[in-house]
Design an enzyme around this catalytic site. Sequence first.
Site, PDB file in Angstrom:
ATOM      1  NE  ARG A  26      -3.892  -2.020   2.378  1.00 23.42           N
ATOM      2  CZ  ARG A  26      -5.136  -1.764   1.991  1.00 23.42           C
ATOM      3  NH1 ARG A  26      -5.454  -0.536   1.648  1.00 23.42           N
ATOM      4  NH2 ARG A  26      -6.048  -2.702   1.943  1.00 23.42           N
ATOM      5  CB  VAL A  27       1.493   3.827  -2.333  1.00 20.22           C
ATOM      6  CG1 VAL A  27       2.318   5.095  -2.453  1.00 20.22           C
ATOM      7  CG2 VAL A  27       2.171   2.682  -3.078  1.00 20.22           C
ATOM      8  CG  ASP A 138       5.185  -4.232 -12.842  1.00 18.19           C
ATOM      9  OD1 ASP A 138       4.477  -4.618 -13.789  1.00 18.19           O
ATOM     10  OD2 ASP A 138       4.707  -3.732 -11.799  1.00 18.19           O
TER      11      ASP A 138
END
Length: 229
Positions: A26-27, A138
């Site tokens: 989570r950011v 990614d």
Amino acid sequence: PGGLSAGAAALPHCDFSLSRAVYKSRVYKRSSPGERSYITRRFPGGSVASGKFSGVTQQPKKNTERYHKYWISAPVVYFVDYVTNSIYLEDIVDSVTVRDHISSVQQSGNDASSLLPLAEKLGELLARMHDEDLIHGDLTTCNILLRPPVEKLDLVLIDFGLSFVSGLPEDKGVDLYVLEKAFLSTHPDTETVFETLLKTYAASSKKSGPVIKKLDEVRLRGRKRSMVG
């Protein structure tokens, strides 16, 4: 938010707010008037003390430092909190993702040709990255930022949790293939834009020949899987 007390204690007067959720994390944004902003990525479950997630927490830090070593723009890692499995990173203030920028250009009705300078910058950046044997792992238009003002096309790579070092053309070809699939599926009618990116990559990289050949092989394998599946 709950569970951030240890990290917040390390940075007094912090105001954390959930910004987004990304791969296994989570950011949160930290905002404090007159002070530098931070992002913290918390990896769920376990603790570094137990050894369960120490590698997951350390890897993005090590990978980001590799990019800095070769003067490739990436957020600064301020510190790693091993108690809360958090990484405190520089927040690229007022930046936008390449994805949002391209979507904005398309929605405004501008011709795709206006994105060609951006494609050239992306090709140059990826050529530099791969010439140093850095594999992002990614690559999407969400994982590349534009610093303000966007007209300067100052690019910043982010999210290095899947990054690694490899000199193999296969790994670099897969890196480009992942970006191509994400690029063309997210941004319709941008084939010429991505072609420009690849042409610039090929012209800028000292090792592009075998990489482009492998990219073609990976594309063929992908088409075969699509036909079978």
